[in-house]
Design a protein around this motif. Sequence first.
Motif, PDB file in Angstrom:
ATOM      1  N   ILE A   9       0.831  -1.208   0.000  1.00  0.00           N
ATOM      2  CA  ILE A   9       0.000   0.000   0.000  1.00  0.00           C
ATOM      3  C   ILE A   9       0.864   1.255   0.000  1.00  0.00           C
ATOM      4  CG2 ILE A   9      -1.611   1.357   1.412  1.00  0.00           C
ATOM      5  CD1 ILE A   9      -2.984  -1.268   2.158  1.00  0.00           C
ATOM      6  N   GLN A  10       1.921   1.261   0.795  1.00  0.00           N
ATOM      7  CA  GLN A  10       2.837   2.403   0.820  1.00  0.00           C
ATOM      8  C   GLN A  10       3.481   2.610  -0.550  1.00  0.00           C
ATOM      9  OE1 GLN A  10       5.508   1.388   4.002  1.00  0.00           O
ATOM     10  NE2 GLN A  10       4.064   1.938   5.619  1.00  0.00           N
ATOM     11  N   ALA A  11       3.859   1.512  -1.195  1.00  0.00           N
ATOM     12  CA  ALA A  11       4.455   1.598  -2.529  1.00  0.00           C
ATOM     13  C   ALA A  11       3.450   2.160  -3.535  1.00  0.00           C
ATOM     14  CB  ALA A  11       4.938   0.225  -2.979  1.00  0.00           C
ATOM     15  N   SER A  12       2.172   1.796  -3.393  1.00  0.00           N
ATOM     16  CA  SER A  12       1.137   2.287  -4.303  1.00  0.00           C
ATOM     17  C   SER A  12       0.940   3.791  -4.165  1.00  0.00           C
ATOM     18  CB  SER A  12      -0.188   1.573  -4.040  1.00  0.00           C
ATOM     19  OG  SER A  12      -0.099   0.223  -4.420  1.00  0.00           O
ATOM     20  N   PHE A  13       0.974   4.293  -2.945  1.00  0.00           N
ATOM     21  CA  PHE A  13       0.869   5.744  -2.728  1.00  0.00           C
ATOM     22  C   PHE A  13       2.016   6.470  -3.443  1.00  0.00           C
ATOM     23  CE2 PHE A  13      -1.914   5.051   1.080  1.00  0.00           C
ATOM     24  CZ  PHE A  13      -2.929   5.923   0.699  1.00  0.00           C
ATOM     25  N   LEU A  14       3.222   5.934  -3.317  1.00  0.00           N
ATOM     26  CA  LEU A  14       4.380   6.533  -3.966  1.00  0.00           C
ATOM     27  C   LEU A  14       4.234   6.492  -5.482  1.00  0.00           C
ATOM     28  CD1 LEU A  14       7.213   7.745  -3.770  1.00  0.00           C
ATOM     29  CD2 LEU A  14       8.134   5.419  -3.655  1.00  0.00           C
ATOM     30  N   SER A  15       3.685   5.400  -5.996  1.00  0.00           N
ATOM     31  CA  SER A  15       3.480   5.257  -7.437  1.00  0.00           C
ATOM     32  C   SER A  15       2.508   6.303  -7.968  1.00  0.00           C
ATOM     33  CB  SER A  15       2.963   3.847  -7.743  1.00  0.00           C
ATOM     34  OG  SER A  15       2.798   3.667  -9.131  1.00  0.00           O
ATOM     35  N   ILE A  16       1.422   6.513  -7.250  1.00  0.00           N
ATOM     36  CA  ILE A  16       0.422   7.510  -7.659  1.00  0.00           C
ATOM     37  C   ILE A  16       1.045   8.898  -7.710  1.00  0.00           C
ATOM     38  CG2 ILE A  16      -1.702   8.688  -6.960  1.00  0.00           C
ATOM     39  CD1 ILE A  16      -2.622   5.991  -5.773  1.00  0.00           C
ATOM     40  N   GLU A  44       0.100   8.227 -21.353  1.00  0.00           N
ATOM     41  CA  GLU A  44       0.407   6.932 -20.727  1.00  0.00           C
ATOM     42  C   GLU A  44       0.586   7.098 -19.216  1.00  0.00           C
ATOM     43  OE1 GLU A  44       1.935   3.033 -19.964  1.00  0.00           O
ATOM     44  OE2 GLU A  44       3.036   4.867 -19.516  1.00  0.00           O
ATOM     45  N   SER A  45       1.248   8.187 -18.812  1.00  0.00           N
ATOM     46  CA  SER A  45       1.457   8.432 -17.383  1.00  0.00           C
ATOM     47  C   SER A  45       0.149   8.756 -16.672  1.00  0.00           C
ATOM     48  CB  SER A  45       2.450   9.584 -17.179  1.00  0.00           C
ATOM     49  OG  SER A  45       3.762   9.173 -17.459  1.00  0.00           O
ATOM     50  N   THR A  46      -0.765   9.430 -17.383  1.00  0.00           N
ATOM     51  CA  THR A  46      -2.066   9.734 -16.787  1.00  0.00           C
ATOM     52  C   THR A  46      -2.843   8.451 -16.519  1.00  0.00           C
ATOM     53  OG1 THR A  46      -2.144  11.858 -17.959  1.00  0.00           O
ATOM     54  CG2 THR A  46      -4.225  11.020 -17.085  1.00  0.00           C
ATOM     55  N   THR A  47      -2.802   7.520 -17.457  1.00  0.00           N
ATOM     56  CA  THR A  47      -3.465   6.230 -17.214  1.00  0.00           C
ATOM     57  C   THR A  47      -2.773   5.490 -16.072  1.00  0.00           C
ATOM     58  OG1 THR A  47      -2.135   5.009 -18.844  1.00  0.00           O
ATOM     59  CG2 THR A  47      -4.161   6.040 -19.638  1.00  0.00           C
ATOM     60  N   ASP A  48      -1.461   5.729 -15.943  1.00  0.00           N
ATOM     61  CA  ASP A  48      -0.732   5.116 -14.824  1.00  0.00           C
ATOM     62  C   ASP A  48      -1.272   5.588 -13.484  1.00  0.00           C
ATOM     63  OD1 ASP A  48       0.870   3.767 -16.557  1.00  0.00           O
ATOM     64  OD2 ASP A  48       2.653   4.993 -16.257  1.00  0.00           O
ATOM     65  N   VAL A  49      -1.633   6.864 -13.414  1.00  0.00           N
ATOM     66  CA  VAL A  49      -2.172   7.410 -12.160  1.00  0.00           C
ATOM     67  C   VAL A  49      -3.451   6.667 -11.781  1.00  0.00           C
ATOM     68  CG1 VAL A  49      -3.179   9.434 -11.041  1.00  0.00           C
ATOM     69  CG2 VAL A  49      -1.165   9.690 -12.495  1.00  0.00           C
ATOM     70  N   PHE A  50      -4.345   6.516 -12.753  1.00  0.00           N
ATOM     71  CA  PHE A  50      -5.615   5.834 -12.478  1.00  0.00           C
ATOM     72  C   PHE A  50      -5.395   4.350 -12.166  1.00  0.00           C
ATOM     73  CE2 PHE A  50      -7.163   9.487 -14.986  1.00  0.00           C
ATOM     74  CZ  PHE A  50      -8.131   9.954 -14.119  1.00  0.00           C
ATOM     75  N   SER A  52      -2.692   2.982 -10.894  1.00  0.00           N
ATOM     76  CA  SER A  52      -2.062   2.867  -9.576  1.00  0.00           C
ATOM     77  C   SER A  52      -3.086   3.067  -8.469  1.00  0.00           C
ATOM     78  CB  SER A  52      -0.936   3.903  -9.433  1.00  0.00           C
ATOM     79  OG  SER A  52       0.123   3.637 -10.317  1.00  0.00           O
ATOM     80  N   PHE A  53      -4.050   3.939  -8.729  1.00  0.00           N
ATOM     81  CA  PHE A  53      -5.125   4.153  -7.755  1.00  0.00           C
ATOM     82  C   PHE A  53      -5.975   2.889  -7.620  1.00  0.00           C
ATOM     83  CE2 PHE A  53      -9.412   5.753  -6.605  1.00  0.00           C
ATOM     84  CZ  PHE A  53      -9.092   6.308  -5.374  1.00  0.00           C
ATOM     85  N   LEU A  54      -6.240   2.238  -8.749  1.00  0.00           N
ATOM     86  CA  LEU A  54      -6.976   0.973  -8.718  1.00  0.00           C
ATOM     87  C   LEU A  54      -6.200  -0.098  -7.959  1.00  0.00           C
ATOM     88  CD1 LEU A  54      -8.498   0.618 -12.308  1.00  0.00           C
ATOM     89  CD2 LEU A  54      -9.732   0.925 -10.173  1.00  0.00           C
ATOM     90  N   VAL A  55      -4.892  -0.130  -8.175  1.00  0.00           N
ATOM     91  CA  VAL A  55      -4.042  -1.087  -7.451  1.00  0.00           C
ATOM     92  C   VAL A  55      -4.157  -0.851  -5.950  1.00  0.00           C
ATOM     93  CG1 VAL A  55      -1.648  -1.736  -6.966  1.00  0.00           C
ATOM     94  CG2 VAL A  55      -2.404  -1.481  -9.325  1.00  0.00           C
ATOM     95  N   LEU A  56      -4.144   0.410  -5.556  1.00  0.00           N
ATOM     96  CA  LEU A  56      -4.263   0.755  -4.136  1.00  0.00           C
ATOM     97  C   LEU A  56      -5.592   0.259  -3.561  1.00  0.00           C
ATOM     98  CD1 LEU A  56      -3.242   2.243  -1.619  1.00  0.00           C
ATOM     99  CD2 LEU A  56      -4.262   4.333  -2.542  1.00  0.00           C
ATOM    100  N   LEU A  57      -6.682   0.508  -4.284  1.00  0.00           N
ATOM    101  CA  LEU A  57      -7.998   0.047  -3.826  1.00  0.00           C
ATOM    102  C   LEU A  57      -8.037  -1.480  -3.746  1.00  0.00           C
ATOM    103  CD1 LEU A  57     -10.472   2.374  -5.792  1.00  0.00           C
ATOM    104  CD2 LEU A  57      -9.757   2.560  -3.408  1.00  0.00           C
ATOM    105  N   GLY A  58      -7.455  -2.129  -4.758  1.00  0.00           N
ATOM    106  CA  GLY A  58      -7.440  -3.586  -4.777  1.00  0.00           C
ATOM    107  C   GLY A  58      -6.652  -4.175  -3.623  1.00  0.00           C
ATOM    108  N   LEU A  59      -5.512  -3.556  -3.302  1.00  0.00           N
ATOM    109  CA  LEU A  59      -4.686  -4.034  -2.192  1.00  0.00           C
ATOM    110  C   LEU A  59      -5.436  -3.915  -0.870  1.00  0.00           C
ATOM    111  CD1 LEU A  59      -1.219  -2.550  -3.190  1.00  0.00           C
ATOM    112  CD2 LEU A  59      -1.800  -4.975  -3.031  1.00  0.00           C
ATOM    113  N   LYS A  60      -6.128  -2.794  -0.695  1.00  0.00           N
ATOM    114  CA  LYS A  60      -6.862  -2.588   0.552  1.00  0.00           C
ATOM    115  C   LYS A  60      -8.017  -3.576   0.673  1.00  0.00           C
ATOM    116  CE  LYS A  60      -5.787   2.212   1.684  1.00  0.00           C
ATOM    117  NZ  LYS A  60      -6.328   3.518   2.077  1.00  0.00           N
ATOM    118  N   TYR A  61      -8.729  -3.800  -0.428  1.00  0.00           N
ATOM    119  CA  TYR A  61      -9.864  -4.726  -0.378  1.00  0.00           C
ATOM    120  C   TYR A  61      -9.395  -6.169  -0.209  1.00  0.00           C
ATOM    121  CZ  TYR A  61     -14.198  -7.117  -1.575  1.00  0.00           C
ATOM    122  OH  TYR A  61     -15.307  -7.914  -1.538  1.00  0.00           O
ATOM    123  N   SER A  62      -8.335  -6.543  -0.928  1.00  0.00           N
ATOM    124  CA  SER A  62      -7.868  -7.938  -0.873  1.00  0.00           C
ATOM    125  C   SER A  62      -7.267  -8.295   0.483  1.00  0.00           C
ATOM    126  CB  SER A  62      -6.834  -8.197  -1.978  1.00  0.00           C
ATOM    127  OG  SER A  62      -5.677  -7.423  -1.774  1.00  0.00           O
TER     128      SER A  62
END
Length: 292
Positions: A9-16, A44-50, A52-62
Amino acid sequence: MNENTQKAIQASFLSILGNAVLAVVKFVTGIFGNSYALIADGIESTTDVFSSFLVLLGLKYSSKPPDENHPYGHGKAEPLITFAVVGFLVVSATVIAYESIDHIRTPHKTPESYTLIVLAVIVIIKEVFYRFFSKKGDETKSTSLKADAWHHRSDAITSLMAFIGISFAILMGPGYETADDWAALLASGFILYNAYLILRPALGEVMDEHMFDDMIADIRETSEKVPGVLETEKCLVRKTGMHFHVDLHIIVDAHITVKEGHDIAHDVKEELLSELPEIFDVLIHVEPEGEH
């Protein structure tokens, strides 16, 4: 929430944060520097932001613990999020390819030389990001974090292609302005290839594909060190989020009591959970020697 989940989760915040800053830099430099390859890189970087945000949500839910409706936990949400990340990659690659072809058909100015400096810095930053998040993905066993790492690698490739295209356009002079756009078009192909590399392991995880030979070898070695275990037979492993569920058959002396067999199985489970912390649960079936 365990330590691996917290790290992911910490890594995902940094990625965003990193993607958001770089997207702005790319857009501004691309617009003022007459480089569509840089603007495409910004897309491409803008899609990366979204993603990475999805990854963060997925990590928290999983990371939510098992409940009555989800006895094996919520970890399967992670590869599903990875599918969404792949979707973002495919969309961004399609947009970049379409716009690149459109710009190839439309005459435009040669990109400014200072865009090369910006791109060189971005390539280095993105490669560092890829290595950092790939390492974190390996440490935490997170499929979606590994997907996010590949997103950074695809961004580095896009930026590198832009650097090559702009360099060619500047060096060759008038008549070669579209080299910038051809670079963006080539980069879209790399992005699609990366999307496949990300999709493959996530699909295997959802389908419970056999892909954990190294872990199975460790499980067998650890189990056979436990007193009373003669050998191991069937061993199945499936991944759920950042955890693993194991089904294991152990062979014991046929003449021991049920209680002794149960105690041996309990010892094996405790040893596996202790030695291999990525394992969430172990289901052990006891087989008498000579009957399997």
